[in-house]
Design an enzyme around this catalytic site. Structure first.
Site, PDB file in Angstrom:
ATOM      1  CG  HIS A  11       1.488  -3.469  44.053  1.00  0.00           C
ATOM      2  ND1 HIS A  11       1.336  -4.460  43.096  1.00  0.00           N
ATOM      3  CD2 HIS A  11       0.329  -3.456  44.751  1.00  0.00           C
ATOM      4  CE1 HIS A  11       0.156  -5.023  43.219  1.00  0.00           C
ATOM      5  NE2 HIS A  11      -0.484  -4.421  44.216  1.00  0.00           N
ATOM      6  CD  GLU A  89      -5.517  -3.938  48.041  1.00  0.00           C
ATOM      7  OE1 GLU A  89      -6.029  -2.988  48.672  1.00  0.00           O
ATOM      8  OE2 GLU A  89      -5.422  -3.986  46.800  1.00  0.00           O
TER       9      GLU A  89
END
Length: 272
Positions: A11, A89
């Protein structure tokens, strides 16, 4: 034999990335202005990639990055981005929302190395890798199912357009493997599925380690050990070609590029 391409993108930058503060899963921070610029730059870099499937972590920073990339893509205007919690994550527990220096101090107090240290309430590296393995096996099954659909359609006389990697991949000039150079064998340039995945730094590092340590992924000859163990820069691009055999045969994985960031040359990331 079924074959698919896998492009994995981290990202874009958030203000927490810039300030070296851990986000993990508990802090759902949006992209910063720079992060949106990075995502747009990655989208331009991948604009000619004919993706058949797009998956993203369900955390906001990944969702915004995936939307920016597909928005720039010539072939993704009607594609549905699928959000998957397996791409989140690593969970850092009590360390989330705190500076990276705090995590290092916790690891030092526990007499452990920081990358492998698990703070209270966090995920172990094995748990992260298990998520990555589960998702990858899902992609392999998806590819096998799609390749079978193509066989059925071809048999019925309704031929499908097959993806040809050499015409759409932006990094062919940086790769010297047989997939791109055997011009006499057109079949080696064909794909059943072309997948884009948007995820996170620590997760991606563990996923790649799984590819290398368990699946014996072939790496570019120019790649160093430090590059292999490093966390991808924001919107860094990694690309793999995966060949699937029959039965329980281990997938053959070739890494075309790892953490490619050439598209960020003109972006003032401010990222470290």
């Amino acid at each position: 034999m079924a074959r698919f391409a896998l492009t994995v993108v981290r990202h874009g930058e958030t203000r927490y990335n810039k300030d070296k503060i851990l986000q993990g899963q508990g802090i759902d921070e949006p992209l910063s202005v720079t992060g949106f610029r990075q995502a747009d730059a990655a989208g331009m870099f991948l604009s000619n990639m004919k993706f058949t499937h797009v998956f993203s972590s369900d955390l906001l920073r990944a969702k915004q990055t995936a939307a920016a990339i597909t928005g720039k893509n010539k072939f993704c205007k009607d594609i549905l981005i699928k959000y998957d919690a397996r791409l989140r994550e690593r969970k850092y527990g009590v360390a989330e929302g705190k500076p990276l220096s705090d995590l290092k101090a916790m690891a030092k107090a526990a007499r452990q190395q920081c990358p492998s240290f698990t703070p209270s309430g966090g995920e172990t590296l094995d748990e992260v890798r298990a998520r990555a393995k589960d998702f990858f096996e899902f992609l392999c099954q998806l590819t096998l199912e799609e390749s079978q659909k193509e066989v059925v359609l071809d048999t019925a006389g309704n031929g499908l357009e097959t993806l040809e990697e050499k015409s759409v991949f932006p990094w062919t000039n940086h790769y010297n493997g047989p997939e791109f150079n055997s011009d006499n064998d057109k079949a080696t340039k064909m794909l059943d599925v072309n997948i884009l995945v948007v995820s996170h730094g620590a997760y991606m590092r563990n996923w790649i380690h799984y590819f290398v340590s368990e699946l014996e992924c072939t790496l570019p000859t120019t790649l160093t050990k430090s590059q292999l163990s490093s966390v991808s820069p924001n919107t860094g691009v990694s690309h793999f070609i995966i060949k699937l055999g029959n039965g329980n045969i281990k997938p053959e994985i070739s890494c075309v590029c790892l953490n490619q960031d050439a598209h960020l040359v003109n972006v003032d990331s401010g990222n470290v």
